[in-house]
Scaffold this motif. Structure first.
Motif, PDB file in Angstrom:
ATOM      1  N   UNK A   2       4.522  10.667   1.710  1.00 47.62           N
ATOM      2  CA  UNK A   2       3.317  10.657   0.885  1.00 47.62           C
ATOM      3  C   UNK A   2       3.490  11.618  -0.286  1.00 47.62           C
ATOM      4  N   UNK A   3       2.526  11.568  -1.187  1.00 49.68           N
ATOM      5  CA  UNK A   3       2.544  12.450  -2.345  1.00 49.68           C
ATOM      6  C   UNK A   3       1.971  13.821  -1.987  1.00 49.68           C
ATOM      7  N   UNK A  40       6.593   2.718  -3.805  1.00 43.61           N
ATOM      8  CA  UNK A  40       7.042   3.365  -2.573  1.00 43.61           C
ATOM      9  C   UNK A  40       5.867   3.951  -1.805  1.00 43.61           C
ATOM     10  N   UNK A  41       4.962   4.614  -2.521  1.00 41.60           N
ATOM     11  CA  UNK A  41       3.839   5.282  -1.871  1.00 41.60           C
ATOM     12  C   UNK A  41       2.805   4.280  -1.356  1.00 41.60           C
ATOM     13  N   UNK A  42       2.564   3.222  -2.114  1.00 38.76           N
ATOM     14  CA  UNK A  42       1.528   2.248  -1.736  1.00 38.76           C
ATOM     15  C   UNK A  42       2.041   1.240  -0.716  1.00 38.76           C
ATOM     16  N   UNK A  43       3.259   0.727  -0.948  1.00 35.42           N
ATOM     17  CA  UNK A  43       3.778  -0.352  -0.120  1.00 35.42           C
ATOM     18  C   UNK A  43       4.887   0.093   0.827  1.00 35.42           C
ATOM     19  N   UNK A  44       5.376   1.300   0.635  1.00 33.45           N
ATOM     20  CA  UNK A  44       6.475   1.755   1.477  1.00 33.45           C
ATOM     21  C   UNK A  44       7.788   1.089   1.139  1.00 33.45           C
ATOM     22  N   UNK A  45       7.881   0.548  -0.067  1.00 34.53           N
ATOM     23  CA  UNK A  45       9.070  -0.197  -0.483  1.00 34.53           C
ATOM     24  C   UNK A  45       9.851   0.603  -1.523  1.00 34.53           C
ATOM     25  N   UNK A  63       6.425  14.359   0.178  1.00 36.66           N
ATOM     26  CA  UNK A  63       6.558  15.109   1.431  1.00 36.66           C
ATOM     27  C   UNK A  63       6.409  14.155   2.608  1.00 36.66           C
ATOM     28  N   UNK A  64       6.886  14.587   3.752  1.00 38.33           N
ATOM     29  CA  UNK A  64       6.740  13.792   4.965  1.00 38.33           C
ATOM     30  C   UNK A  64       5.273  13.666   5.336  1.00 38.33           C
ATOM     31  N   UNK A  65       4.918  12.561   5.950  1.00 41.31           N
ATOM     32  CA  UNK A  65       3.523  12.320   6.322  1.00 41.31           C
ATOM     33  C   UNK A  65       2.966  13.448   7.178  1.00 41.31           C
ATOM     34  N   UNK A  66       3.815  14.017   8.030  1.00 40.35           N
ATOM     35  CA  UNK A  66       3.344  15.054   8.955  1.00 40.35           C
ATOM     36  C   UNK A  66       3.388  16.459   8.346  1.00 40.35           C
TER      37      UNK A  66
END
Length: 435
Positions: A2-3, A40-45, A63-66
């Motif tokens: 994520x951003x 990348x952020x919206x679609x994960x592509x 950064x990582x989601x966690x």
């Protein structure tokens, strides 16, 4: 992935720019690159631009989601607060002053450091020196050069101890500049003072009204004369204390400094005048009719810094991330008054109700110390949600603890971050175009 919550995006012309306050890094992207990141952020592509994504990750913009960025900042804050490798003292050699400034926050008293205080300072350094990697001294007043003899003598002792223990030593000086003649510059440089701050509040007719000698005499041109010496020995920073009375005269000051040949030889920056009434009859207690609030000062700061860059008295820059904002929040730093009284904050100097102990028994602090060491910006929801937290870390604890001055605690980046980033972008583009 994520951003980062600390990203600031600016579109200027054909490019997209992103600044991350947590890392202090800045990247330019084309429209195509920005669209790739957004996909990348919206679609994960991720179709391409692997190197760009890696760069964004390295600079903490992705950064990582966690990833808990607040936890990262809190660890940085605590590491700085409890860092024992670095030791610092702010030493008030003289609480007396040869000036009579209407907005001064100190209750000036004609006192100089005595032999007993100097000896206790050396004992404190002796206790610390074998367990530290660096030692920094900030010489302050009143006017510290009124106590020059002790300043030089203590400096010699500090340097000797640091050399013996292979500890890095550096020192800076905050002075009104009136006594900073060439001989004094030579003496200070010899004692490893490398940075000097001097205040000029405008061109001569403005400055002399705001910062006269105690006898009412002028000070501006004496300072200018001394600055011609100082720039050969130190990094010189000129502070302009800004309020409604002098803000319109800033460019006239720049023109004078330029005419005197100081272009690219010193830096000039603005500071907010704050009228603080903390129960002592200091001049600032009654100086409130001209003061700018924090938001107004932040707006003024943008134009000031652009002028400084244009005249060669500033460089385009963005604030970097910090651990803690000042001495008040760090356990291994103290402010020592001219009579040996101890404080945690520069703004407390001369106020008996803010004394936390005495240099002769520096370990025996009173309960007032705890309010400084317990100040925690991460317990303040406004700070936790602020884009400027990584570069501010709660700002000024002194103002934060005062309900009247609470809004003045924040770094101006909170209020003007988009304008400052845009000004930086424009300066960088202008520089690139000229190459």
């Amino acid at each position: 992935m994520r951003e980062s919550r600390y990203n600031v995006w600016i579109v200027n012309g054909e490019y997209h720019y992103v600044f991350n306050a947590l890392s202090g890094c800045f990247i330019r992207l084309t429209d195509e690159e920005q669209q790739s990141v957004e996909k990348l952020l919206v679609q994960g592509v991720l179709e391409s631009n692997h190197n760009l994504v890696q760069k964004l990750v390295e600079n903490r913009m992705l950064v990582a989601d966690a990833q808990d960025e607040l936890a990262t900042l809190n660890r940085r804050f605590l590491s700085s607060r409890y860092d024992r490798r670095r030791f610092a003292l702010t030493i008030v050699t003289s609480l007396g002053c040869n000036y009579d400034c209407a907005y001064c926050y100190e209750l000036k008293q004609p006192s100089l450091i005595g032999d007993d205080v100097a000896e206790s300072l050396l004992q404190l350094v002796n206790e610390k020196i074998s367990n530290i990697e660096s030692f920094k001294v900030s010489w302050l007043g009143g006017e510290p050069l009124l106590g020059k003899a002790k300043l030089l003598a203590l400096s010699e002792q500090f340097i000797e101890r640091c050399d013996q223990h292979k500890v890095t030593y550096n020192a800076d000086l905050t002075t009104n500049g009136f006594l900073l003649n060439e001989q004094t510059c030579i003496e200070l440089h010899d004692k490893k003072v490398r940075s000097v701050q001097v205040t000029l509040d405008g061109p001569a007719h403005i400055h002399d009204r705001r910062r006269p000698q105690k006898n009412g005499g002028a000070t501006f041109w004496r300072i200018i004369q001394n600055l011609h010496h100082a720039v050969r020995y130190f990094n010189v920073n000129i502070r302009v204390n800004v309020d409604m009375e002098n803000i319109d005269s800033v460019e006239a000051l720049f023109r004078t400094l330029e005419a005197e040949g100081f272009r690219n030889k010193l830096m000039v920056y603005p500071a907010q005048v704050v009228a603080v009434d903390d129960g002592i009859p200091a001049p600032s207690a009654t100086y409130n009719s001209c003061c700018l609030n924090r938001t107004a000062f932040a707006n003024t700061q943008i134009d000031f810094l652009k002028l400084a860059v244009g005249y060669g008295f500033g460089k385009p820059s963005l604030p970097g991330p910090i651990g803690t904002s000042c001495t008040a929040m760090r356990t291994n730093e103290l402010v020592v008054g001219s009579k040996g009284e101890l404080y945690k904050c520069w703004a407390s100097i001369g106020n008996p109700s803010e004394v936390i102990g005495h240099i002769t028994h520096y370990k025996d602090s009173n309960g007032r110390l705890q309010k400084w060491l317990k100040y925690d910006p991460f317990s303040d929801e406004e700070c936790r949600s602020c884009i400027a937290l990584p570069v501010c870390m709660g700002g000024c604890a002194y103002h934060a603890m005062d309900p009247v001055q609470h809004d003045n605690r924040c770094d101006t980046f909170r209020h003007n971050y988009r304008d400052r980033i845009l000004a930086y972008i424009e300066a960088q583009e202008k520089k690139a175009a000229s190459l």
